[in-house]
Design an enzyme around this catalytic site. Sequence first.
Site, PDB file in Angstrom:
ATOM      1  N   LYS A 113      -1.354  -7.159  -9.452  1.00  0.00           N
ATOM      2  CA  LYS A 113      -2.421  -6.634  -8.585  1.00  0.00           C
ATOM      3  C   LYS A 113      -3.110  -5.457  -9.263  1.00  0.00           C
ATOM      4  CE  LYS A 113      -1.595  -6.926  -3.604  1.00  0.00           C
ATOM      5  NZ  LYS A 113      -1.028  -6.154  -2.497  1.00  0.00           N
TER       6      LYS A 113
HETATM    7  C1  E4P Z   1      -2.227  -7.036   0.763  1.00  0.00           C
HETATM    8  O1  E4P Z   1      -1.880  -7.445  -0.303  1.00  0.00           O
HETATM    9  C2  E4P Z   1      -1.878  -5.705   1.294  1.00  0.00           C
HETATM   10  O2  E4P Z   1      -0.580  -5.371   0.864  1.00  0.00           O
HETATM   11  C3  E4P Z   1      -1.847  -5.641   2.791  1.00  0.00           C
HETATM   12  O3  E4P Z   1      -2.275  -6.826   3.414  1.00  0.00           O
HETATM   13  C4  E4P Z   1      -2.351  -4.377   3.385  1.00  0.00           C
HETATM   14  O4  E4P Z   1      -2.224  -4.449   4.778  1.00  0.00           O
HETATM   15  P1  E4P Z   1      -2.260  -3.170   5.730  1.00  0.00           P
HETATM   16  O5  E4P Z   1      -3.687  -2.831   5.984  1.00  0.00           O
HETATM   17  O6  E4P Z   1      -1.570  -3.631   6.975  1.00  0.00           O
HETATM   18  O7  E4P Z   1      -1.511  -2.075   5.041  1.00  0.00           O
END
Ligand code: E4P
Length: 220
Positions: free
Chosen positions: A83
């Site tokens: 990522k």
């Molecule tokens: C995606 O890869 C993220 O880790 C995640 O969906 C973030 O979600 P949140 O807004 O609930 O922290």
Amino acid sequence: MRLFLDTADIDEIREINRWGVLSGVTTNPSLVAREGQDPDQVWKEILEEVPGDISLETTEPEADAMYEQGVGLSQKAPNAVVKVPMTPDGLAAGKRLIADDIRINVTLVFSPAQAILAAEVGAYIVSPFLGRLDDVGSDGVGVLRSICEIYAVQGYQTNVLAASLRHPMHIVEAAEAGADIATMPYDVFTKLVKHPLTDLGLAKFQADWNELERSLKGEA
Ligand code: E4P
């Protein structure tokens, strides 16, 4: 649409993996920090538990260091996806990782314009954050729909991963929009399976079956 868990908690992952519908896991620095353990150990367990795509996030802000970190993350297992954030450095590091045949997930995407950049750089996954858009009064599902439409019109191969999902209807709407993947926390995943009519129906079936067994045994 593939279903991913958005967690670094191995117990949650093992529980959902048991259902047979889990295709991958997304982690981020906050989720890994929540475990309070050595990140390498946390990632190792997840990579071994689920054979599908597992996103591991870089934390270095500058392109050169992010690239080096990304190479290291990709070497942890063949199912690791690196990522990188939607920043100029994230794109630059991502481009180099892709040139090395490393699959990247461009995260923290909040607009169709950013999603076009992720596709143009050749990302394997783009992650628009629906819930966080809703939190600030924007239309998360609307942004997702627009991204899916643009990708279809342009023929982009990047997988659209609907992220930051907060409730089951987010998953339904992501599927309707044409998302390739939806990632969600454990509590949202467990809500997908629940319906009061299923519980009521099951209780009635069980009661009728028990009654039949009792009567066949000649019990009153
Ligand atoms: C995606 O890869 C993220 O880790 C995640 O969906 C973030 O979600 P949140 O807004 O609930 O922290």
